[in-house]
Design an enzyme around this catalytic site. Structure first.
Site, PDB file in Angstrom:
ATOM      1  N   GLU A  69       3.244   2.735   2.929  1.00 34.24           N
ATOM      2  CA  GLU A  69       4.696   2.578   3.003  1.00 34.24           C
ATOM      3  C   GLU A  69       5.375   3.711   3.768  1.00 34.24           C
ATOM      4  O   GLU A  69       6.197   4.449   3.191  1.00 34.24           O
ATOM      5  CB  GLU A  69       5.292   2.472   1.589  1.00 34.24           C
ATOM      6  CG  GLU A  69       4.760   1.295   0.791  1.00 34.24           C
ATOM      7  CD  GLU A  69       5.399   1.189  -0.596  1.00 34.24           C
ATOM      8  OE1 GLU A  69       6.157   2.086  -0.978  1.00 34.24           O
ATOM      9  OE2 GLU A  69       5.124   0.196  -1.285  1.00 34.24           O
ATOM     10  N   GLU A  75      -0.099  -3.929  -2.960  1.00 33.04           N
ATOM     11  CA  GLU A  75       0.672  -3.596  -4.162  1.00 33.04           C
ATOM     12  C   GLU A  75       1.548  -4.784  -4.521  1.00 33.04           C
ATOM     13  O   GLU A  75       2.153  -5.398  -3.646  1.00 33.04           O
ATOM     14  CB  GLU A  75       1.607  -2.390  -3.955  1.00 33.04           C
ATOM     15  CG  GLU A  75       0.944  -1.059  -3.959  1.00 33.04           C
ATOM     16  CD  GLU A  75       1.935   0.091  -3.802  1.00 33.04           C
ATOM     17  OE1 GLU A  75       3.098  -0.057  -4.235  1.00 33.04           O
ATOM     18  OE2 GLU A  75       1.534   1.117  -3.236  1.00 33.04           O
TER      19      GLU A  75
HETATM   20  O1  IFM Z   1       5.152   3.481  -7.388  1.00 38.49           O
HETATM   21  C1  IFM Z   1       5.414   2.970  -6.129  1.00 38.49           C
HETATM   22  C2  IFM Z   1       4.268   3.237  -5.183  1.00 38.49           C
HETATM   23  O2  IFM Z   1       3.951   4.577  -5.105  1.00 38.49           O
HETATM   24  C3  IFM Z   1       4.620   2.760  -3.797  1.00 38.49           C
HETATM   25  N1  IFM Z   1       5.069   1.398  -3.822  1.00 38.49           N
HETATM   26  C4  IFM Z   1       6.073   1.035  -4.784  1.00 38.49           C
HETATM   27  C5  IFM Z   1       5.661   1.487  -6.168  1.00 38.49           C
HETATM   28  C6  IFM Z   1       6.730   1.091  -7.192  1.00 38.49           C
HETATM   29  O3  IFM Z   1       7.938   1.670  -6.878  1.00 38.49           O
END
Ligand code: IFM
Length: 466
Positions: free
Chosen positions: A168, A374
């Site tokens: 990200e 994710e």
């Molecule tokens: O916890 C974060 C992660 O580190 C990166 N993506 C989003 C998750 C939730 O906010």
């Protein structure tokens, strides 16, 4: 009960994800030096409750027990990140064998349990010394990333199933350097756009470094691609806002990485902020490396419109509020809050957005497999008198989003796996320990782990699909 239709193609990888600073703790042990998140979280007022990652889920000391829990759930893969300041304290110069050994043992432990390691080189814990020299706004940070990537690739070698350069970078650049709600907490739009470019450059240099060590490695990058709809699909103004958000949020990364160019509209939209002179000859060729897989992180969708300058305006796009906008140059955006179930982060629950994102991204990049790296939800969990965590809302979230992935595959998207966020409750950045994303509860007083109902559901889905 799992839905009998919720079965996935052969070889589809079910796993869970975490990140170093969010779970490891042990921030001063075995030669690790501070990252920007140590500095940020120890600055009063930056993190809810002034929480920090000093201990977190103590995974550094409990790694083998945590792998045993993964085995109990039947996980087939585990996505973790490597802490740069643990492996190369200060971000340049000598490497730290003890830091490297930790990740090497983790990888061995995973393989011993038939769990495929998915390693991310950068999930936000930049060595503080590099930030002191300008951080991601400084080109030298991208250049420093290459030898670090090379050393990790050399050490972990072909034991790693998938290599991911960055997690990200949108958050690293815009939340870190524009809105300032993430480390290092800076608020300068031009620096944020320079950070975008230097993160892209770091990605390209790291891919080259990994491939030089491991020619047959599977290499990838993970983006939190944004699904943003116009409040009024018939409004030219709203459509234009969405185009500008898409340029900053998605195409600023996918453009150079997958197509070898920054979008012309992005350069034009941000002309008042920067002239992009930090892009040097040859950079785009470096960034534009062939990829074997694209990681997609998805949590929610947003609805945006052009602010009329009069009505009540929402600047909260799901990250923490700041008087400085993360969306550099989109000063007239208004994020609309439609009714519907929201998570503890305030994020709208919208599984259809995941299907849309996967189908759209796969169609736009034929031949590039996707992985959901994710997806998950924070809810206010309670522990019942019998010690159980009946997290029905998270159970529904996981079930409906897995169905959304299946729908995308059925509609033709090439999706190779799903890494649930997160294995454990952990340090949720500016929200500290207040927001719990884990399918395994962590009691932060005792470090006791408890499988929530969502973990049991996930284990059932994995078993049913196997
Ligand atoms: O916890 C974060 C992660 O580190 C990166 N993506 C989003 C998750 C939730 O906010």
């Amino acid at each position: 009960m799992t839905d009998p239709n919720l079965t996935f193609p052969k070889g589809f990888l079910f796993g869970a994800a975490t990140a170093s600073y969010q779970i490891e703790g042990a921030v001063t042990e075995d030669g690790r030096t501070p990252s920007i998140w140590d500095t940020f979280s120890h600055t009063p007022g930056r993190v809810l409750g002034d929480d920090n990652g000093d201990v977190a889920a103590d995974h550094y000391h409990r790694m083998r027990d945590d792998v045993a829990l993964m085995t109990q759930l039947g996980l087939q893969s585990y996505r973790f990140s490597i802490a740069w300041p643990r492996v190369q304290p200060g971000g340049s110069g000598a490497f730290n064998q003890k830091g490297i050994d930790f990740y090497s043992s983790l990888v061995d432990e995973l393989l011993d349990h038939d769990i495929r390691p998915i390693a991310t080189l950068y999930h936000w814990d930049l060595p503080q010394e590099l930030e002191d020299r300008g951080g991601w706004a400084n080109r030298a940070t991208a250049q420093a990333f290459a030898p670090y990537a090379a050393r990790v690739a050399e050490t972990l070698g072909d034991r790693v199933h998938v290599w991911t350069t960055l997690n990200e970078p949108w958050c690293s650049a815009y939340l870190g350097y524009a809105s300032g709600v993430h480390a290092p907490g800076r608020t300068d739009g031009a620096d944020a756009l320079a950070a975008v470019h230097h993160l892209n450059l770091a990605h390209g240099l790291a891919i080259q470094a990994i491939r030089a060590e491991l020619p047959s490695a599977t290499v990838s990058v993970t983006h939190n691609l944004h699904v943003i709809h116009p409040a009024d699909p018939a409004s030219e103004d709203d459509l234009d806002i969405v185009r500008r958000l898409d340029a900053l949020g998605n195409r600023a990364f996918l453009g150079p990485e997958l197509d070898g160019a920054y979008p012309e509209d992005l350069i034009a939209d941000t002309a008042a902020v920067t002239d992009w002179s930090f892009v040097r000859d040859g950079d785009l060729e470096t960034i534009h490396q062939p990829l074997d897989l694209l990681g997609v992180n998805y949590y929610t969708t947003s609805i945006a419109r052009r602010w009329d300058g009069v009505s009540e305006r929402h600047l909260d796009d799901g990250h923490q509020e700041s008087e400085h906008l993360a969306w550099v140059g989109v000063d007239d955006v208004d994020f609309v809050r439609p009714p519907g179930l929201r998570t503890a982060m305030g994020w709208l629950v919208d599984p259809a957005g995941l299907t849309e994102l996967l189908v759209r991204t796969s169609a736009a990049h034929p031949g590039l497999p996707l992985m959901v790296t994710e997806n998950g939800a924070a809810f206010e969990d309670t522990v019942d008198a019998d010690g159980q965590v009946r997290d029905d809302l998270r159970v529904d979230y996981v079930r409906t989003h897995l169905q959304a992935v299946k729908d995308a595959i059925d509609a033709g998207a090439d999706v190779r796996g799903y890494q649930l966020w997160s294995l454990l409750d952990n340090f949720e950045w500016a929200w500290g320990y207040e927001r719990r994303f884990g399918i395994i509860r962590v009691d932060y007083d005792t470090q006791e782990r408890t499988l929530k109902d969502s973990a049991k559901l996930y284990a059932q889905v994995i078993r049913a699909s196997a």
